[in-house]
Design a protein around this motif. Sequence first.
Motif, PDB file in Angstrom:
ATOM      1  N   ASN A   1       0.714  -1.194   0.040  1.00  0.00           N
ATOM      2  CA  ASN A   1       0.140   0.108   0.074  1.00  0.00           C
ATOM      3  C   ASN A   1       0.818   1.459  -0.035  1.00  0.00           C
ATOM      4  OD1 ASN A   1      -2.390  -1.509  -0.033  1.00  0.00           O
ATOM      5  ND2 ASN A   1      -2.813  -1.336   2.188  1.00  0.00           N
ATOM      6  N   ASN A   2       2.143   1.085   0.368  1.00  0.00           N
ATOM      7  CA  ASN A   2       2.994   2.315   0.231  1.00  0.00           C
ATOM      8  C   ASN A   2       4.045   2.236  -0.681  1.00  0.00           C
ATOM      9  OD1 ASN A   2       2.599   4.085   2.895  1.00  0.00           O
ATOM     10  ND2 ASN A   2       2.093   2.153   3.658  1.00  0.00           N
ATOM     11  N   SER A   3       3.805   1.202  -1.815  1.00  0.00           N
ATOM     12  CA  SER A   3       4.445   1.077  -2.902  1.00  0.00           C
ATOM     13  C   SER A   3       5.869   0.603  -2.704  1.00  0.00           C
ATOM     14  CB  SER A   3       4.805   2.484  -3.880  1.00  0.00           C
ATOM     15  OG  SER A   3       3.309   3.106  -3.994  1.00  0.00           O
ATOM     16  N   ILE A   4       6.052  -0.147  -1.764  1.00  0.00           N
ATOM     17  CA  ILE A   4       7.395  -0.831  -1.245  1.00  0.00           C
ATOM     18  C   ILE A   4       7.206  -2.394  -1.476  1.00  0.00           C
ATOM     19  CG2 ILE A   4       9.096  -1.233   0.690  1.00  0.00           C
ATOM     20  CD1 ILE A   4       7.893   1.344   1.831  1.00  0.00           C
ATOM     21  N   GLU A   5       8.118  -3.040  -2.024  1.00  0.00           N
ATOM     22  CA  GLU A   5       8.095  -4.448  -2.185  1.00  0.00           C
ATOM     23  C   GLU A   5       8.856  -5.250  -1.167  1.00  0.00           C
ATOM     24  OE1 GLU A   5       6.851  -7.784  -3.988  1.00  0.00           O
ATOM     25  OE2 GLU A   5       6.123  -5.869  -4.479  1.00  0.00           O
ATOM     26  N   ALA A   6       8.019  -5.903  -0.671  1.00  0.00           N
ATOM     27  CA  ALA A   6       8.704  -6.584   0.756  1.00  0.00           C
ATOM     28  C   ALA A   6       8.949  -8.150   0.243  1.00  0.00           C
ATOM     29  CB  ALA A   6       7.672  -6.713   1.847  1.00  0.00           C
ATOM     30  N   VAL A   7      10.292  -8.508   0.454  1.00  0.00           N
ATOM     31  CA  VAL A   7      10.766  -9.817   0.432  1.00  0.00           C
ATOM     32  C   VAL A   7      10.598 -10.578   1.554  1.00  0.00           C
ATOM     33  CG1 VAL A   7      12.810 -11.188  -0.227  1.00  0.00           C
ATOM     34  CG2 VAL A   7      12.714  -8.895  -1.299  1.00  0.00           C
ATOM     35  N   VAL A   8       9.953 -11.849   1.464  1.00  0.00           N
ATOM     36  CA  VAL A   8       9.516 -12.709   2.583  1.00  0.00           C
ATOM     37  C   VAL A   8      10.125 -13.948   2.516  1.00  0.00           C
ATOM     38  CG1 VAL A   8       7.582 -13.501   3.932  1.00  0.00           C
ATOM     39  CG2 VAL A   8       7.288 -11.268   2.668  1.00  0.00           C
ATOM     40  N   GLU A   9      10.678 -14.448   3.529  1.00  0.00           N
ATOM     41  CA  GLU A   9      11.204 -15.822   3.667  1.00  0.00           C
ATOM     42  C   GLU A   9      10.509 -16.628   4.885  1.00  0.00           C
ATOM     43  OE1 GLU A   9      13.234 -17.250   1.537  1.00  0.00           O
ATOM     44  OE2 GLU A   9      13.540 -15.389   0.175  1.00  0.00           O
ATOM     45  N   GLY A  10      10.436 -17.915   4.549  1.00  0.00           N
ATOM     46  CA  GLY A  10       9.839 -18.687   5.678  1.00  0.00           C
ATOM     47  C   GLY A  10       8.106 -18.857   5.917  1.00  0.00           C
ATOM     48  N   TYR A  11       7.638 -18.153   5.023  1.00  0.00           N
ATOM     49  CA  TYR A  11       6.036 -18.125   5.137  1.00  0.00           C
ATOM     50  C   TYR A  11       5.490 -19.266   5.265  1.00  0.00           C
ATOM     51  CZ  TYR A  11       1.483 -16.434   4.312  1.00  0.00           C
ATOM     52  OH  TYR A  11       0.052 -16.307   4.675  1.00  0.00           O
TER      53      TYR A  11
END
Length: 111
Positions: free
Chosen positions: A61-71
């Motif tokens: 929503n704030n135009s930032i791409e989050a990288v996620v590991e371990g989901y």
Amino acid sequence: MKSEQLVQLMIEACDDKRAEDIMKFDVTGTSSVTDYYIICHGTSDRQVQAIADEVKEVSRNNSIEAVVEGYREAKWILCDVNNVVVHVFHKPEREYYNLERLFKNGEHVEV
């Protein structure tokens, strides 16, 4: 967005999903990787995933791409959001790994 604003948004995202024992660590003077670490935990796999989902949603929503590991495993999910790294643990894993011991200047966040 400044790191201070981003870390506050991430803390609020964690709190919105009832993350427990949220701690913020300012590592601007000691890390070349990030400015802040956030460590929190949930009490079930579903809650841990919900916290990570909220971090991703607020980031998007704030135009930032989050990288996620371990989901998928939902024991320790790492969310890299620009200059803020959010560690979302399942409670037993948080106690076992005890990442807080690595940082001197931790601040318990009152939410």
